[in-house]
Write a protein that holds these residues in place. Structure first.
Motif, PDB file in Angstrom:
ATOM      1  N   ALA A   1      19.642  39.395 -11.595  1.00 48.64           N
ATOM      2  CA  ALA A   1      20.901  38.887 -12.149  1.00 48.64           C
ATOM      3  C   ALA A   1      20.708  37.952 -13.343  1.00 48.64           C
ATOM      4  N   VAL A   2      19.465  37.695 -13.735  1.00 53.06           N
ATOM      5  CA  VAL A   2      19.200  36.798 -14.867  1.00 53.06           C
ATOM      6  C   VAL A   2      19.553  37.528 -16.173  1.00 53.06           C
ATOM      7  N   PRO A   3      20.339  36.876 -17.048  1.00 52.24           N
ATOM      8  CA  PRO A   3      20.775  37.532 -18.296  1.00 52.24           C
ATOM      9  C   PRO A   3      19.708  37.537 -19.392  1.00 52.24           C
ATOM     10  N   ASP A   4      18.507  37.980 -19.033  1.00 54.17           N
ATOM     11  CA  ASP A   4      17.403  38.077 -19.979  1.00 54.17           C
ATOM     12  C   ASP A   4      16.452  39.145 -19.443  1.00 54.17           C
ATOM     13  N   PRO A   5      16.157  40.181 -20.237  1.00 57.83           N
ATOM     14  CA  PRO A   5      15.350  41.294 -19.728  1.00 57.83           C
ATOM     15  C   PRO A   5      13.921  40.918 -19.346  1.00 57.83           C
ATOM     16  N   VAL A   6      13.361  39.904 -19.974  1.00 58.10           N
ATOM     17  CA  VAL A   6      11.997  39.499 -19.649  1.00 58.10           C
ATOM     18  C   VAL A   6      11.945  38.925 -18.231  1.00 58.10           C
ATOM     19  N   PHE A   7      12.932  38.098 -17.887  1.00 63.42           N
ATOM     20  CA  PHE A   7      12.967  37.526 -16.541  1.00 63.42           C
ATOM     21  C   PHE A   7      13.517  38.522 -15.524  1.00 63.42           C
ATOM     22  N   SER A   8      14.601  39.210 -15.865  1.00 64.38           N
ATOM     23  CA  SER A   8      15.218  40.130 -14.894  1.00 64.38           C
ATOM     24  C   SER A   8      14.279  41.279 -14.556  1.00 64.38           C
ATOM     25  N   GLY A   9      13.402  41.643 -15.481  1.00 65.68           N
ATOM     26  CA  GLY A   9      12.423  42.690 -15.239  1.00 65.68           C
ATOM     27  C   GLY A   9      11.130  42.175 -14.626  1.00 65.68           C
ATOM     28  N   ALA A  10      11.098  40.895 -14.282  1.00 68.73           N
ATOM     29  CA  ALA A  10       9.927  40.251 -13.669  1.00 68.73           C
ATOM     30  C   ALA A  10       8.669  40.405 -14.529  1.00 68.73           C
ATOM     31  N   MET A  11       8.845  40.449 -15.856  1.00 67.34           N
ATOM     32  CA  MET A  11       7.689  40.590 -16.747  1.00 67.34           C
ATOM     33  C   MET A  11       6.842  39.328 -16.791  1.00 67.34           C
ATOM     34  N   VAL A  12       7.456  38.173 -16.553  1.00 68.95           N
ATOM     35  CA  VAL A  12       6.719  36.913 -16.528  1.00 68.95           C
ATOM     36  C   VAL A  12       6.040  36.750 -15.163  1.00 68.95           C
TER      37      VAL A  12
ATOM     38  N   ALA B   1      15.974  33.052  -9.069  1.00 74.49           N
ATOM     39  CA  ALA B   1      16.656  32.225 -10.075  1.00 74.49           C
ATOM     40  C   ALA B   1      17.778  31.439  -9.416  1.00 74.49           C
ATOM     41  N   ILE B   2      18.104  30.326 -10.045  1.00 75.76           N
ATOM     42  CA  ILE B   2      19.174  29.450  -9.575  1.00 75.76           C
ATOM     43  C   ILE B   2      20.239  29.347 -10.660  1.00 75.76           C
ATOM     44  N   ASP B   3      21.487  29.565 -10.274  1.00 71.51           N
ATOM     45  CA  ASP B   3      22.619  29.270 -11.146  1.00 71.51           C
ATOM     46  C   ASP B   3      23.032  27.847 -10.758  1.00 71.51           C
ATOM     47  N   PRO B   4      22.660  26.852 -11.572  1.00 67.55           N
ATOM     48  CA  PRO B   4      22.801  25.455 -11.142  1.00 67.55           C
ATOM     49  C   PRO B   4      24.234  24.945 -11.165  1.00 67.55           C
TER      50      PRO B   4
ATOM     51  N   SER C   1      23.045  30.449 -21.352  1.00 67.76           N
ATOM     52  CA  SER C   1      23.175  30.542 -19.902  1.00 67.76           C
ATOM     53  C   SER C   1      22.350  29.446 -19.246  1.00 67.76           C
ATOM     54  N   PRO C   2      22.933  28.713 -18.277  1.00 68.78           N
ATOM     55  CA  PRO C   2      22.153  27.708 -17.559  1.00 68.78           C
ATOM     56  C   PRO C   2      21.330  28.292 -16.399  1.00 68.78           C
ATOM     57  N   VAL C   3      21.430  29.607 -16.164  1.00 65.45           N
ATOM     58  CA  VAL C   3      20.674  30.238 -15.079  1.00 65.45           C
ATOM     59  C   VAL C   3      19.185  29.943 -15.270  1.00 65.45           C
ATOM     60  N   SER C   4      18.543  29.498 -14.186  1.00 68.24           N
ATOM     61  CA  SER C   4      17.176  28.974 -14.260  1.00 68.24           C
ATOM     62  C   SER C   4      16.216  29.755 -13.372  1.00 68.24           C
ATOM     63  N   PRO C   5      15.371  30.611 -13.981  1.00 68.25           N
ATOM     64  CA  PRO C   5      14.355  31.320 -13.210  1.00 68.25           C
ATOM     65  C   PRO C   5      13.276  30.366 -12.680  1.00 68.25           C
ATOM     66  N   VAL C   6      12.803  30.668 -11.472  1.00 67.22           N
ATOM     67  CA  VAL C   6      11.670  29.975 -10.867  1.00 67.22           C
ATOM     68  C   VAL C   6      10.652  31.069 -10.557  1.00 67.22           C
ATOM     69  N   ILE C   7       9.537  31.042 -11.285  1.00 72.33           N
ATOM     70  CA  ILE C   7       8.614  32.174 -11.331  1.00 72.33           C
ATOM     71  C   ILE C   7       7.233  31.807 -10.788  1.00 72.33           C
ATOM     72  N   ALA C   8       6.680  32.702  -9.980  1.00 68.31           N
ATOM     73  CA  ALA C   8       5.302  32.587  -9.505  1.00 68.31           C
ATOM     74  C   ALA C   8       4.412  33.260 -10.548  1.00 68.31           C
ATOM     75  N   LEU C   9       3.733  32.462 -11.354  1.00 66.41           N
ATOM     76  CA  LEU C   9       2.929  32.997 -12.445  1.00 66.41           C
ATOM     77  C   LEU C   9       1.672  33.679 -11.913  1.00 66.41           C
TER      78      LEU C   9
END
Length: 149
Positions: free
Chosen positions: A17-28, A33-36, A115-123
């Motif tokens: 649901a993240v409005p960015d293809p890099v994050f929504s596609g789990a490329m990172v 993600a948190i919608d704060p 967008s304030p949506v905030s991904p939290v990613i396991a690198l």
């Protein structure tokens, strides 16, 4: 096993649901993600560890097991050039879970057209190394988001 907790209070929405293809596609990397909540708030460390990367809009904390957790405050917020963000820690600092790292205002980010949506990613993780992933529902800062084995 590392438990990663929420750096923010809001609603868990999951990466798709993240409005960015890099994050929504789990490329990172995998995560959620948190919608704060839309109030001036502090983003806190999701694990005990060392702040290895720190920008107004994002930070990475690496725990004792070498797990790096990225908290990215909003989408395209790098374009705000730090405006509306206040660093409360420094690169190289040891932090404890729940310790404030950045103060920011998600409502101001939204008002600036981001967008304030905030991904939290396991690198450098794989999706199958995460368990108990929270991808929906209300979440309080400090509550578990996922387990990383």
């Amino acid at each position: 096993m590392t438990t990663v907790t929420s750096p923010l209070t809001g609603r868990a929405i999951g990466l798709p649901a993240v409005p960015d293809p890099v994050f929504s596609g789990a490329m990172v990397g995998p995560g959620t993600a948190i919608d704060p909540v839309r109030e001036r708030t502090e983003a806190v460390a999701p694990v005990d560890g060392i702040v290895v990367s720190l920008h107004p809009h994002a930070f990475v904390v690496v725990d004792a097991d070498g797990h790096g957790v990225l908290t990215h405050l909003g989408i395209d917020t790098v374009q705000l050039n730090g405006e509306g963000f206040e660093l409360l820690a420094a690169k190289g600092d040891s932090v404890t879970r729940g310790q404030a790292v950045v103060r920011w205002d998600p409502a101001a980010v939204e008002a600036a057209g981001k967008s304030p949506v905030s991904p939290v990613i396991a690198l450098e993780a794989t999706a199958d190394s995460l368990g108990d992933l929270v991808e929906d529902g209300d979440i309080e800062r400090g509550q578990p988001l996922f387990a990383w084995s």
